[in-house]
Motif scaffolding. Structure first.
Motif, PDB file in Angstrom:
ATOM      1  N   ILE A 127       0.845  -1.200   0.000  1.00 50.14           N
ATOM      2  CA  ILE A 127       0.000   0.000   0.000  1.00 50.14           C
ATOM      3  C   ILE A 127       0.881   1.252   0.000  1.00 50.14           C
ATOM      4  N   THR A 128       1.865   1.247   0.918  1.00 49.06           N
ATOM      5  CA  THR A 128       2.740   2.413   1.005  1.00 49.06           C
ATOM      6  C   THR A 128       3.553   2.574  -0.273  1.00 49.06           C
ATOM      7  N   LEU A 129       4.011   1.441  -0.800  1.00 50.68           N
ATOM      8  CA  LEU A 129       4.845   1.493  -2.000  1.00 50.68           C
ATOM      9  C   LEU A 129       4.077   2.086  -3.175  1.00 50.68           C
ATOM     10  N   SER A 130       2.812   1.706  -3.333  1.00 52.74           N
ATOM     11  CA  SER A 130       2.057   2.220  -4.477  1.00 52.74           C
ATOM     12  C   SER A 130       1.896   3.735  -4.364  1.00 52.74           C
ATOM     13  N   ALA A 131       1.595   4.225  -3.141  1.00 48.29           N
ATOM     14  CA  ALA A 131       1.478   5.679  -2.968  1.00 48.29           C
ATOM     15  C   ALA A 131       2.817   6.356  -3.240  1.00 48.29           C
ATOM     16  N   THR A 132       3.900   5.729  -2.738  1.00 48.41           N
ATOM     17  CA  THR A 132       5.222   6.317  -2.942  1.00 48.41           C
ATOM     18  C   THR A 132       5.547   6.434  -4.421  1.00 48.41           C
ATOM     19  N   LEU A 150      -8.308  17.038   1.230  1.00 44.63           N
ATOM     20  CA  LEU A 150      -8.669  16.238   0.061  1.00 44.63           C
ATOM     21  C   LEU A 150      -9.774  15.248   0.419  1.00 44.63           C
ATOM     22  N   ASN A 151      -9.724  14.763   1.642  1.00 42.52           N
ATOM     23  CA  ASN A 151     -10.762  13.843   2.108  1.00 42.52           C
ATOM     24  C   ASN A 151     -12.122  14.526   2.108  1.00 42.52           C
ATOM     25  N   SER A 152     -12.146  15.796   2.552  1.00 43.75           N
ATOM     26  CA  SER A 152     -13.429  16.494   2.631  1.00 43.75           C
ATOM     27  C   SER A 152     -13.945  16.875   1.254  1.00 43.75           C
ATOM     28  N   VAL A 153     -13.043  16.955   0.260  1.00 49.18           N
ATOM     29  CA  VAL A 153     -13.501  17.209  -1.103  1.00 49.18           C
ATOM     30  C   VAL A 153     -13.961  15.910  -1.754  1.00 49.18           C
ATOM     31  N   GLY A 154     -13.601  14.793  -1.151  1.00 47.19           N
ATOM     32  CA  GLY A 154     -14.065  13.519  -1.693  1.00 47.19           C
ATOM     33  C   GLY A 154     -12.967  12.699  -2.328  1.00 47.19           C
ATOM     34  N   VAL A 155     -11.723  13.202  -2.272  1.00 49.48           N
ATOM     35  CA  VAL A 155     -10.620  12.412  -2.809  1.00 49.48           C
ATOM     36  C   VAL A 155     -10.069  11.548  -1.677  1.00 49.48           C
ATOM     37  N   GLN A 156     -10.071  10.239  -1.893  1.00 53.42           N
ATOM     38  CA  GLN A 156      -9.634   9.352  -0.825  1.00 53.42           C
ATOM     39  C   GLN A 156      -8.666   8.320  -1.361  1.00 53.42           C
ATOM     40  N   GLY A 157      -8.116   7.550  -0.421  1.00 49.00           N
ATOM     41  CA  GLY A 157      -7.310   6.405  -0.811  1.00 49.00           C
ATOM     42  C   GLY A 157      -5.898   6.789  -1.194  1.00 49.00           C
ATOM     43  N   LEU A 158      -5.507   6.394  -2.382  1.00 50.49           N
ATOM     44  CA  LEU A 158      -4.127   6.497  -2.795  1.00 50.49           C
ATOM     45  C   LEU A 158      -3.699   7.937  -3.060  1.00 50.49           C
TER      46      LEU A 158
END
Lengths: 281, 287
Positions: free
Chosen positions: B89-94, B145-153
């Motif tokens: 998970i961390t690697l994909s975000a990185t 970003l979470n409050s705008v609706g962008v989540q996850g990666l």
């Protein structure tokens, strides 16, 4: 929409002005070198203000600069308490201890090439690691107050400074060392009069890298637990309360403190390594 | 091979120190337990106990190794308790953030090199931004970003991108400017356009600088991704493992996540180093 238009107009005007200054014959002068980035910075603030007000972006997403400035002016006492807790107690004390220890260890292992050959790769390896991850462990060991933050800072700044100092101590030519030998200088005389001064550019390089790391370490360590003051604590709790103007105020203070810290170290460097080619004008 | 012995010595010394520290730091708890139970412990028993506690202050290396083995090899990769899963998970975000940050950084550097007004206005800020603790804004970016609706990666990748962006800009500007006046003049006598100059002279000669800043940027990206996982609470990723470990006093878990992050960082930076060596050798720039 008028505000948005004005902001974009201001942007175009400032860009034209900057282009004119950059193309003019004063471009190399000191005034132009200060004015152009200053105009650019002001432009960003104006466009930010105009867009946020014009598009009516809610304050919980992005507050306008004027609101942030008002918040800074309105809560100076809180900002000061946080600054003292995080920067003076956490970052500065950790920075002093970590850098002092690193230079000391570098001088100690300097007499043993064997230790150097072993420690340098390991030190380089550790310097590239996400050391910030040790923060939860150190918070567990040293408690929530500033001592744990200082410990995180010590760990973070130690290896960059160590690696740079060891490299710097090796940076004398055989000719220079031979000269010291013909004067029958002792090890300590050679160290103090030739090798440490020669290492200063390297040491300061490490010290400058460490200034940023120190502040980052102190702030992030507070995310893992802190008393109810401190910049990291304030950022994480005010984010939770969606009062983003306070968060931006803390970030402005952090940016100011970081730049001032870096500038101070750079000024000391200028005084100490005045002989180095990179300092000559 | 001559360089291996000193390194092995140092690593062995670190391990020995680690064991000594583990015994020293965990002994208080052992003694405390013994007093409460009303038993006298010999020194050997104290030492043995300090190395096998459930929640030690400082876990001994073999405990961390056992936990690492347990969570990487013994668990299925899809399991939520697998360290490989969290590292992935961390690697994909990185990697996503690193790609975005590097591409944007190179684009800005090309703009700075070709436009004097841009150079004079942006460059001082790019340099000054390196003295600013950018990481402090990570929680805000996540929440906003979470409050705008962008989540996850994406939010995490955004922080990674932001952190790797400035080192790449500063390094690439230096690199794209590294050809000397003689070489630039030569291309001018060939009537080369600025695109041709960029592609045939500036870009190739910037390679050593590019790789140097890629290494810095990659390390910064990983730190950004890990810190980006903190404010969402302990959900997924190496940062979440760290945070959960610190909430519940699971020191062994913290240490194993830490070692996992270290291995990941070393592997990523090593990969770039490998690419650097291959590229520079094929371009005839290897030293």
């Amino acid at each position: 929409m008028i505000l948005v238009g004005l902001a974009l107009l201001f942007w175009a005007g400032a860009w034209w002005l900057n282009a004119r200054i950059a193309a003019s014959r004063h471009a190399g002068g000191r005034a132009a070198r200060l004015a152009v980035p200053a105009i650019f910075g002001i432009t960003i603030l104006v466009v930010w203000e105009g867009l946020v007000r014009g598009l009516e972006v809610p304050g919980v997403i992005l507050p306008p600069p004027s609101a942030i400035a008002a918040r800074i002016g309105g809560s100076l006492d809180i900002l000061w308490v946080d600054f003292v807790q995080t920067f003076v107690k956490g970052a500065l004390s950790g920075y002093a201890m970590g850098c002092g220890a690193a230079v000391l260890v570098a001088v100690l292992i300097d007499r043993s090439p064997f230790l150097q050959r072993g420690l340098l790769p390991v030190g380089n390896f550790i310097a590239a690691l996400p050391i910030i991850g040790t923060a939860p462990i150190l918070v567990m060991w040293f408690g929530f107050d500033w001592q744990s933050k200082a410990a995180v800072v010590v760990v973070m700044v130690f290896f960059p400074v160590l690696v740079n100092t060891v490299q710097g101590l090796a940076d004398t030519s055989a000719m220079q060392r031979d000269l010291m030998k013909t004067w029958s200088a002792s090890y300590w005389q050679t160290l103090l009069k030739l090798r440490l001064p020669a290492a200063m550019p390297f040491i300061f390089n490490g010290l400058k890298i460490a200034t940023t790391l120190a502040l980052i370490g102190a702030i992030v360590a507070e995310f893992f637990g802190s008393p109810i003051k401190g910049m990291g604590f304030r950022i994480s709790t005010e984010v939770g309360r969606l009062s983003l103007d306070m968060v931006w105020a803390e970030i402005a203070v952090a940016a100011l403190a970081g730049s001032a810290f870096y500038g101070a170290v750079a000024a000391v460097e200028k005084g100490v390594t005045f002989w180095h080619p990179s300092q000559r004008r | 091979m001559k360089g291996v012995l000193p390194i092995v010595t140092i690593v062995a010394a670190i391990l020995a120190l680690w064991y000594a520290a583990a015994v020293g730091m965990n002994a208080a708890w052992t003694r405390d337990q013994a007093v409460r139970a009303g038993v006298e412990l010999s020194l050997a028993e104290v030492v043995a106990d300090t190395l096998h506690q459930e929640r030690p202050k400082l876990p001994a290396p073999h405990q961390v190794a056992a936990e690492l083995w347990d969570t990487t090899v013994a668990k299925k990769i899809t399991s939520k308790r697998s360290l490989v899963y969290h590292a992935g998970i961390t690697l994909s975000a990185t990697l996503l953030g690193f790609a975005i940050g590097t591409a944007a950084g190179i684009a800005l550097a090309i703009g700075i090199v070709h436009n004097r007004a841009m150079d004079m206005s942006v460059m001082p800020w790019a340099i000054a931004s390196q003295t600013i603790p950018i990481l402090a804004i990570a929680p805000m970016i996540i929440v906003v970003l979470n409050s705008v609706g962008v989540q996850g990666l994406l939010p995490k990748a955004f922080i990674s991108a932001y952190l790797s962006f400035f080192p790449v800009v500063v390094g690439m500007v230096k690199g794209l400017r590294s050809p000397d006046a003689m070489q630039l003049d030569l291309l001018k006598t060939y009537n080369a356009s600025s695109v041709q100059t960029l592609w045939k002279l500036r870009w190739p000669s910037s390679m050593p600088y590019l790789f140097a800043s890629l290494k810095v940027g990659m390390a910064a990206s990983l730190v950004g991704a890990i810190v980006g996982e903190l404010p969402t609470g302990a959900v997924r990723g190496l940062g979440a493992r760290l945070l959960a470990g610190s909430y519940y006093g699971q020191t062994v878990q913290i240490w194993s996540a830490l070692i996992g992050a270290a291995v990941l960082a070393a592997a990523l930076v090593g990969l770039i180093g490998l690419a650097q060596r291959i590229t520079l050798r094929r371009m005839g720039m290897a030293r």
